[in-house]
Design a protein around this motif. Structure first.
Motif, PDB file in Angstrom:
ATOM      1  N   ASP A 192       0.755  -1.298   0.052  1.00 38.02           N
ATOM      2  CA  ASP A 192       0.039   0.053  -0.011  1.00 38.02           C
ATOM      3  C   ASP A 192       0.803   1.331  -0.088  1.00 38.02           C
ATOM      4  O   ASP A 192       0.482   2.434  -0.541  1.00 38.02           O
ATOM      5  N   ALA A 193       1.873   1.197   0.642  1.00 41.78           N
ATOM      6  CA  ALA A 193       2.802   2.363   0.736  1.00 41.78           C
ATOM      7  C   ALA A 193       4.375   2.067   1.098  1.00 41.78           C
ATOM      8  O   ALA A 193       4.709   1.149   1.571  1.00 41.78           O
ATOM      9  N   ILE A 194       5.061   2.656   0.263  1.00 39.53           N
ATOM     10  CA  ILE A 194       6.639   2.692   0.599  1.00 39.53           C
ATOM     11  C   ILE A 194       7.200   3.832   1.630  1.00 39.53           C
ATOM     12  O   ILE A 194       6.839   4.951   1.203  1.00 39.53           O
ATOM     13  N   LEU A 195       7.842   3.502   2.517  1.00 41.95           N
ATOM     14  CA  LEU A 195       8.096   4.502   3.419  1.00 41.95           C
ATOM     15  C   LEU A 195       9.774   4.700   3.647  1.00 41.95           C
ATOM     16  O   LEU A 195      10.434   3.863   3.564  1.00 41.95           O
ATOM     17  N   LEU A 196      10.226   5.867   3.070  1.00 42.18           N
ATOM     18  CA  LEU A 196      11.460   6.143   2.978  1.00 42.18           C
ATOM     19  C   LEU A 196      11.759   7.034   4.093  1.00 42.18           C
ATOM     20  O   LEU A 196      11.495   8.146   4.411  1.00 42.18           O
ATOM     21  N   SER A 197      12.799   6.365   4.878  1.00 41.47           N
ATOM     22  CA  SER A 197      13.265   7.218   6.324  1.00 41.47           C
ATOM     23  C   SER A 197      14.339   8.211   5.807  1.00 41.47           C
ATOM     24  O   SER A 197      15.019   7.973   5.095  1.00 41.47           O
ATOM     25  N   SER A 198      14.325   9.329   6.589  1.00 41.11           N
ATOM     26  CA  SER A 198      15.178  10.330   6.973  1.00 41.11           C
ATOM     27  C   SER A 198      16.672   9.940   7.364  1.00 41.11           C
ATOM     28  O   SER A 198      17.458  10.506   7.028  1.00 41.11           O
ATOM     29  N   GLU A 199      16.650   8.787   7.993  1.00 38.28           N
ATOM     30  CA  GLU A 199      17.922   8.289   8.529  1.00 38.28           C
ATOM     31  C   GLU A 199      17.819   6.855   8.479  1.00 38.28           C
ATOM     32  O   GLU A 199      16.813   6.119   8.617  1.00 38.28           O
ATOM     33  N   PRO A 200      18.922   6.060   8.475  1.00 39.10           N
ATOM     34  CA  PRO A 200      20.337   6.632   8.328  1.00 39.10           C
ATOM     35  C   PRO A 200      20.692   7.226   7.100  1.00 39.10           C
ATOM     36  O   PRO A 200      21.572   7.904   6.786  1.00 39.10           O
ATOM     37  N   TYR A 201      19.931   6.634   5.952  1.00 37.53           N
ATOM     38  CA  TYR A 201      20.188   7.184   4.611  1.00 37.53           C
ATOM     39  C   TYR A 201      19.100   8.444   4.583  1.00 37.53           C
ATOM     40  O   TYR A 201      18.050   8.368   4.776  1.00 37.53           O
ATOM     41  N   PRO A 202      19.731   9.536   4.137  1.00 36.29           N
ATOM     42  CA  PRO A 202      18.726  10.576   4.034  1.00 36.29           C
ATOM     43  C   PRO A 202      18.019  10.587   2.757  1.00 36.29           C
ATOM     44  O   PRO A 202      18.310  11.650   1.861  1.00 36.29           O
ATOM     45  N   PHE A 203      17.059  10.050   2.689  1.00 40.28           N
ATOM     46  CA  PHE A 203      15.911   9.984   1.389  1.00 40.28           C
ATOM     47  C   PHE A 203      15.412  11.322   1.160  1.00 40.28           C
ATOM     48  O   PHE A 203      14.942  11.920   2.307  1.00 40.28           O
ATOM     49  N   LYS A 204      15.148  11.615   0.110  1.00 40.63           N
ATOM     50  CA  LYS A 204      14.576  13.026  -0.390  1.00 40.63           C
ATOM     51  C   LYS A 204      13.750  12.583  -1.433  1.00 40.63           C
ATOM     52  O   LYS A 204      13.605  11.208  -1.945  1.00 40.63           O
ATOM     53  N   GLU A 205      12.782  13.530  -1.857  1.00 41.08           N
ATOM     54  CA  GLU A 205      11.818  13.371  -2.932  1.00 41.08           C
ATOM     55  C   GLU A 205      12.392  12.814  -4.352  1.00 41.08           C
ATOM     56  O   GLU A 205      11.632  12.299  -5.106  1.00 41.08           O
ATOM     57  N   ASN A 206      13.685  13.363  -4.568  1.00 42.98           N
ATOM     58  CA  ASN A 206      14.105  12.878  -5.692  1.00 42.98           C
ATOM     59  C   ASN A 206      14.501  11.568  -5.946  1.00 42.98           C
ATOM     60  O   ASN A 206      14.748  11.087  -7.053  1.00 42.98           O
ATOM     61  N   ASP A 207      14.351  10.629  -4.544  1.00 43.20           N
ATOM     62  CA  ASP A 207      14.451   9.445  -4.794  1.00 43.20           C
ATOM     63  C   ASP A 207      13.194   8.601  -5.116  1.00 43.20           C
ATOM     64  O   ASP A 207      13.341   7.468  -5.399  1.00 43.20           O
ATOM     65  N   PHE A 208      12.058   9.311  -5.214  1.00 44.90           N
ATOM     66  CA  PHE A 208      10.934   8.663  -5.613  1.00 44.90           C
ATOM     67  C   PHE A 208      10.894   7.909  -6.909  1.00 44.90           C
ATOM     68  O   PHE A 208      10.414   7.035  -7.136  1.00 44.90           O
ATOM     69  N   SER A 209      11.737   8.654  -7.772  1.00 42.65           N
ATOM     70  CA  SER A 209      11.934   8.146  -9.189  1.00 42.65           C
ATOM     71  C   SER A 209      12.324   6.625  -9.249  1.00 42.65           C
ATOM     72  O   SER A 209      12.185   6.088 -10.409  1.00 42.65           O
ATOM     73  N   ASP A 210      13.168   6.368  -8.352  1.00 40.43           N
ATOM     74  CA  ASP A 210      13.700   4.936  -8.293  1.00 40.43           C
ATOM     75  C   ASP A 210      12.668   3.814  -8.252  1.00 40.43           C
ATOM     76  O   ASP A 210      13.055   2.918  -8.609  1.00 40.43           O
ATOM     77  N   PHE A 211      11.574   4.243  -7.909  1.00 42.30           N
ATOM     78  CA  PHE A 211      10.537   3.348  -7.520  1.00 42.30           C
ATOM     79  C   PHE A 211       9.463   3.210  -8.699  1.00 42.30           C
ATOM     80  O   PHE A 211       8.516   2.591  -8.432  1.00 42.30           O
ATOM     81  N   ASN A 212       9.727   3.910  -9.679  1.00 44.12           N
ATOM     82  CA  ASN A 212       8.770   4.252 -10.793  1.00 44.12           C
ATOM     83  C   ASN A 212       8.211   2.670 -11.256  1.00 44.12           C
ATOM     84  O   ASN A 212       7.168   2.808 -11.621  1.00 44.12           O
ATOM     85  N   ASN A 213       9.292   2.157 -11.611  1.00 41.06           N
ATOM     86  CA  ASN A 213       8.921   0.880 -12.275  1.00 41.06           C
ATOM     87  C   ASN A 213       8.220  -0.250 -11.561  1.00 41.06           C
ATOM     88  O   ASN A 213       7.596  -1.462 -11.999  1.00 41.06           O
ATOM     89  N   TYR A 214       8.145  -0.128 -10.370  1.00 36.90           N
ATOM     90  CA  TYR A 214       7.610  -1.044  -9.354  1.00 36.90           C
ATOM     91  C   TYR A 214       6.512  -0.556  -8.281  1.00 36.90           C
ATOM     92  O   TYR A 214       6.005  -1.392  -7.574  1.00 36.90           O
ATOM     93  N   THR A 215       5.739   0.608  -8.485  1.00 40.40           N
ATOM     94  CA  THR A 215       5.027   1.250  -7.652  1.00 40.40           C
ATOM     95  C   THR A 215       3.866   1.674  -8.019  1.00 40.40           C
ATOM     96  O   THR A 215       3.300   2.617  -7.532  1.00 40.40           O
ATOM     97  N   GLU A 216       3.214   1.061  -9.058  1.00 35.85           N
ATOM     98  CA  GLU A 216       2.008   1.502  -9.879  1.00 35.85           C
ATOM     99  C   GLU A 216       0.776   1.594  -8.795  1.00 35.85           C
ATOM    100  O   GLU A 216       0.628   0.432  -8.013  1.00 35.85           O
ATOM    101  N   ASN A 217       0.287   2.767  -8.452  1.00 34.39           N
ATOM    102  CA  ASN A 217      -0.789   2.857  -7.449  1.00 34.39           C
ATOM    103  C   ASN A 217      -0.268   2.674  -6.262  1.00 34.39           C
ATOM    104  O   ASN A 217      -1.156   2.418  -5.253  1.00 34.39           O
ATOM    105  N   ILE A 218       0.964   2.814  -5.857  1.00 30.66           N
ATOM    106  CA  ILE A 218       1.333   2.471  -4.627  1.00 30.66           C
ATOM    107  C   ILE A 218       1.924   4.155  -4.127  1.00 30.66           C
ATOM    108  O   ILE A 218       2.900   4.798  -4.640  1.00 30.66           O
ATOM    109  N   LYS A 219       1.580   4.602  -2.867  1.00 35.71           N
ATOM    110  CA  LYS A 219       2.314   5.931  -2.497  1.00 35.71           C
ATOM    111  C   LYS A 219       3.467   5.465  -1.867  1.00 35.71           C
ATOM    112  O   LYS A 219       4.022   4.653  -1.243  1.00 35.71           O
ATOM    113  N   VAL A 220       4.504   6.383  -2.372  1.00 39.26           N
ATOM    114  CA  VAL A 220       5.743   6.566  -1.803  1.00 39.26           C
ATOM    115  C   VAL A 220       5.993   7.891  -0.890  1.00 39.26           C
ATOM    116  O   VAL A 220       5.606   8.991  -1.316  1.00 39.26           O
TER     117      VAL A 220
END
Length: 249
Positions: A192-220
Motif C-alpha cells: 500500500d505504501a513505501i516509506l523512505l526514512s530520513s535516516e540513516p540514509y537521508p532519502f529525499k523526494e528525488n529518490d521517488f523516481s527509483d521506484f517508478n517501475n515497481y510502484t504503480e498505484n502505491i504511495k511513496v
C-alpha cells in the motif's frame, strides 16, 4: 541529580533522554550525531561517531558511565569502553524495553521524579493513540533505511515494533533485522505504501523516481526516521506525528 557523575553517551536518542531526565550537566561526551538538543555539540566534547570513537578523548574525560546500544555501537567499542569505565549496553525492541531502560537510568542516575513523569506521559500518549488507530485499516508497507544497496527494516527491530503500533503490516516481516533487497522484490508484494526514512540514509523526494517501475498505484512517502527509530523521550512527540502520517496516507 548527583553532580559528580560524569556520563559519556554514544547513542544519540539516549543523549536526548538524559537531557530530559535533567542530566545535561552530567554529560561530558557525546557523538557527532547527538543533535538534540542543538546546543550539546558545542557544549560537550565530541568523542566520535556511533561506530568510530576516539578512545583517548574518552579516557581524558574520566567518565563514570559510558552508555552504548547493541544496535548502534560495535562490540569492539563496548569492549574498549568497558576498560575505561562502567559501560551499560541497551538492547531495545519495544516501548516496554524503553520504559524499563528509563527506570534503570532513574535508579543509577538518581532522577526518579523526572523519569516517572516521562513514563506516565508516554503511557498516556500511547493509550490515546491506540484509541485513535484501532478503527483504522491495516496498510501493507515497506520501510527503507538505505539506498544502493537497498535495505529495509524487517522483523526483530524497534522500527517494526512501531510499524505494528501504527497498524502498518511490514511486507518483509518474514525476514530478520535489516536485509538487503532488490526493487524487483516489490513486484511480488501487495504494497500500500513505501516509506523512505530520513535516516540513516537521508532519502529525499528525488529518490521517488527509483521506484517508478515497481510502484504503480502505491504511495511513496518520506518519513521522519527519528520518530520511528529513536528510543527515549522523542517518543513523546512521535504519536502526533504518526497521526499526521496516517492522515497523509
Amino acid at each position: 541529580m548527583i553532580q559528580k557523575l560524569r556520563i559519556i553517551c554514544l547513542v544519540p536518542s539516549l543523549t536526548e533522554l538524559l537531557v530530559d531526565l535533567g542530566l545535561e550537566e552530567n554529560i561530558v561526551g557525546v557523538t557527532k550525531f547527538c543533535v538534540h538538543p542543538e546546543n550539546l555539540k558545542k557544549d560537550k566534547v565530541i568523542v566520535g561517531g556511533t561506530k568510530n570513537i576516539n578512545l583517548e578523548k574518552i579516557k581524558a574525560l574520566k567518565p563514570d558511565f559510558i552508555l552504548c546500544n547493541k544496535e548502534e555501537n560495535t562490540k569492539e567499542i563496548v569492549e574498549n569502553c568497558s576498560v575505561i569505565a562502567t559501560t551499560h549496553v541497551s538492547d531495545l525492541f519495544t516501548i516496554e524495553d524503553v520504559i524499563d531502560l528509563i527506570k534503570y537510568y532513574a535508579t543509577i542516575f538518581h532522577c526518579k521524579k523526572k523519569a516517572t513523569i516521562i513514563i506516565d506521559e508516554l503511557r498516556n500518549t500511547i493509550k490515546k493513540f491506540k484509541l485513535y488507530i484501532k478503527d483504522k485499516s491495516t496498510l501493507k508497507v515497506v520501510y527503507f533505511i538505505w539506498k544502493k544497496p537497498w535495505m529495509i527494516a524487517a522483523n526483530n527491530t524497534f522500527i517494526n515494533h512501531l510499524l505494528e503500533l501504527n497498524k502498518f503490516e511490514n511486507c518483509f516481516k518474514n525476514q530478520n533485522r535489516y536485509p538487503e533487497i532488490i526493487l524487483e522484490d516489490l513486484e511480488l508484494k501487495q504494497v500500500d505504501a513505501i516509506l523512505l526514512s530520513s535516516e540513516p540514509y537521508p532519502f529525499k523526494e528525488n529518490d521517488f523516481s527509483d521506484f517508478n517501475n515497481y510502484t504503480e498505484n502505491i504511495k511513496v512517502v518520506l518519513v521522519d526516521g527519528e520518530y520511528f527509530s529513536w528510543y527515549g523521550s522523542r517518543l513523546l512527540n512521535a504519536f502526533e506525528y504518526f497521526k499526521e502520517l496516517r492522515e497523509k496516507l
